[in-house]
Design an enzyme around this catalytic site. Sequence first.
Site, short mmCIF file in Angstrom:
data_model
loop_
_atom_site.label_atom_id
_atom_site.label_comp_id
_atom_site.label_asym_id
_atom_site.label_seq_id
_atom_site.Cartn_x
_atom_site.Cartn_y
_atom_site.Cartn_z
N CYS A 1 -8.90 -23.74 -19.66
CA CYS A 1 -9.02 -24.43 -18.36
C CYS A 1 -7.98 -23.95 -17.35
CB CYS A 1 -8.88 -25.93 -18.56
SG CYS A 1 -10.00 -26.56 -19.80
N HIS B 1 -8.50 -28.97 -11.67
CA HIS B 1 -9.47 -28.54 -12.67
C HIS B 1 -10.43 -29.70 -12.92
CE1 HIS B 1 -11.40 -27.57 -16.34
NE2 HIS B 1 -10.64 -28.34 -17.09
N ASN C 1 -17.81 -29.77 -16.56
CA ASN C 1 -16.53 -29.05 -16.72
C ASN C 1 -16.85 -27.59 -17.06
OD1 ASN C 1 -14.20 -27.91 -17.82
ND2 ASN C 1 -13.53 -29.80 -18.80
N1 ACO Z 1 -22.59 -40.74 -25.62
C1 ACO Z 1 -22.49 -41.96 -26.14
N2 ACO Z 1 -21.45 -42.35 -26.93
C2 ACO Z 1 -20.50 -41.46 -27.17
C3 ACO Z 1 -20.55 -40.15 -26.65
C4 ACO Z 1 -21.66 -39.81 -25.85
N3 ACO Z 1 -21.79 -38.60 -25.30
N4 ACO Z 1 -19.45 -39.49 -27.07
C5 ACO Z 1 -18.73 -40.33 -27.82
N5 ACO Z 1 -19.37 -41.53 -27.89
C6 ACO Z 1 -18.95 -42.74 -28.59
C7 ACO Z 1 -18.08 -42.45 -29.79
O1 ACO Z 1 -18.87 -42.17 -30.93
C8 ACO Z 1 -17.31 -43.73 -29.91
O2 ACO Z 1 -18.14 -44.68 -30.56
P1 ACO Z 1 -17.50 -45.74 -31.58
O3 ACO Z 1 -16.53 -46.55 -30.76
O4 ACO Z 1 -18.70 -46.50 -32.05
O5 ACO Z 1 -16.83 -44.92 -32.63
C9 ACO Z 1 -17.13 -44.19 -28.48
O6 ACO Z 1 -18.13 -43.51 -27.72
C10 ACO Z 1 -15.76 -43.85 -27.92
O7 ACO Z 1 -15.44 -42.50 -28.28
P2 ACO Z 1 -14.15 -41.78 -27.77
O8 ACO Z 1 -14.17 -40.34 -28.16
O9 ACO Z 1 -12.96 -42.61 -28.15
O10 ACO Z 1 -14.46 -41.90 -26.25
P3 ACO Z 1 -13.48 -41.95 -25.04
O11 ACO Z 1 -13.55 -43.25 -24.40
O12 ACO Z 1 -12.15 -41.41 -25.37
O13 ACO Z 1 -14.22 -40.89 -24.11
C11 ACO Z 1 -13.99 -38.61 -23.50
C12 ACO Z 1 -14.46 -39.58 -24.56
C13 ACO Z 1 -14.89 -38.76 -22.29
C14 ACO Z 1 -14.11 -37.21 -24.03
C15 ACO Z 1 -12.53 -38.97 -23.16
O14 ACO Z 1 -11.75 -39.03 -24.31
C16 ACO Z 1 -11.92 -38.05 -22.21
O15 ACO Z 1 -12.23 -38.08 -21.05
N6 ACO Z 1 -11.00 -37.23 -22.68
C17 ACO Z 1 -10.39 -36.21 -21.87
C18 ACO Z 1 -10.84 -34.95 -22.40
C19 ACO Z 1 -11.50 -34.12 -21.40
O16 ACO Z 1 -11.71 -34.45 -20.27
N7 ACO Z 1 -11.84 -32.97 -21.88
C20 ACO Z 1 -12.45 -32.03 -21.03
C21 ACO Z 1 -12.28 -30.73 -21.62
S1 ACO Z 1 -10.65 -30.35 -21.77
C22 ACO Z 1 -10.15 -29.93 -20.36
O17 ACO Z 1 -10.90 -29.38 -19.59
C23 ACO Z 1 -8.83 -30.32 -20.05
#
Ligand code: ACO
Length: 349
Positions: free
Chosen positions: A114, A276, A306
């Site tokens: 990234c 980003h 992204n």
């Molecule tokens: N659709 C539906 N449910 C989902 C999905 C989906 N696509 N993905 C995960 N879930 C579920 C999980 O299974 C979990 O269910 P559970 O509670 O029954 O176990 C629940 O949603 C929560 O999962 P988490 O992974 O804890 O979700 P979180 O609230 O953290 O959101 C996300 C996930 C959006 C990836 C978040 O962690 C985030 O924004 N992280 C930052 C990472 C990022 O932005 N990365 C981008 C790439 S890296 C970069 O460019 C820097």
Amino acid sequence: MIRSKIAGIGMYVPENVVTNKDLMKVMDTSDEWIQERTGIKERRFATRYKDTTTTMGVEAAKIAIERAGITARDIDFIVFATLSPDYFFPGCGVLLQRMLQMREIGALDIRNQCSGFLYGLSVGDQFIRTGMYKNILLVASETHSYALDFSTRGRNVSVIFGDGAGAVVLQPSQDENRGILSTHLHSDGSEAELLSMMNPGFHAGRFAENKKPPMPEKPYGGLFITEELVQKEDLYPYMDGPAVFRKAVIKMPEVIMEALSQNGLKTSDIKILIPHQANLRISQYVQRKMNLSDEQVFNNIQKFGNTTAASVPIAFCEAWELGKFKEGDLICLAAFGSGFTWASALLKW
Ligand code: ACO
């Protein structure tokens, strides 16, 4: 003092629009979940046998070169940033050199995920400042859609990413008060595997001490796609989303403040911050933490997802096309991603 300026900017996104509803057909997810957690409504996916990381980079480069008022033969150095190259080697830089029929110039490949565009910008800036090169082509391009797990198992990663490319031409600035003021690069490899694609790869058990991601029982020890890897479907990117989120919202404001303080500037001086496009919630968090207004932060993740290294130049190009900044405005670019690596740049347009 010689400064470098952006003389031309371009972008290319594939024509294939994939909405959240389209993803719902192949995995257990919902439009609400994706929009609420990431802000993404749709993304573009490359068309097989038409778009590759190189071909998309070439399309963005052609626009940047034309807008700079030069030809591909005038370019004297190429920097190409991607985490999704056409081949394991050689890199996309030489493939682009061939497609654009450029001279036998240097071609450097950057793999800082990234932060790749900002790392490339910093490298290009140094070469212009020293007077080594006059026309540097910096390209960032990604094809994520060919390597994501579109089953429900991979949904936390696959709903986030999109494909596309951005490019700029760097030249010496005639006006020493305009152009790139400074660039700031950082890394911390202590949690390198928290956002990674390790297979196929050389695993010798020398991982970070953290428990994630789930490690193979025995090291694979090779760059081969083994039957074991295929059977376990262990060939996809891994991301500990919450851990990435926590680190990004600390490091992005930190590296922006570093750039401002080095130049004796403050947040109110920023005309536009182009972060980003990792996740809209990360951008909003950074905006709140830094007390920036809605007009001061540009986001387009809603339309493109992204696109990793390509996200900053795609957003930069769109902001320019929309007239979001004009001559003399202060622009801040910032990124955080896998490595972890993070970076910022300040520019006077
Ligand atoms: N659709 C539906 N449910 C989902 C999905 C989906 N696509 N993905 C995960 N879930 C579920 C999980 O299974 C979990 O269910 P559970 O509670 O029954 O176990 C629940 O949603 C929560 O999962 P988490 O992974 O804890 O979700 P979180 O609230 O953290 O959101 C996300 C996930 C959006 C990836 C978040 O962690 C985030 O924004 N992280 C930052 C990472 C990022 O932005 N990365 C981008 C790439 S890296 C970069 O460019 C820097």
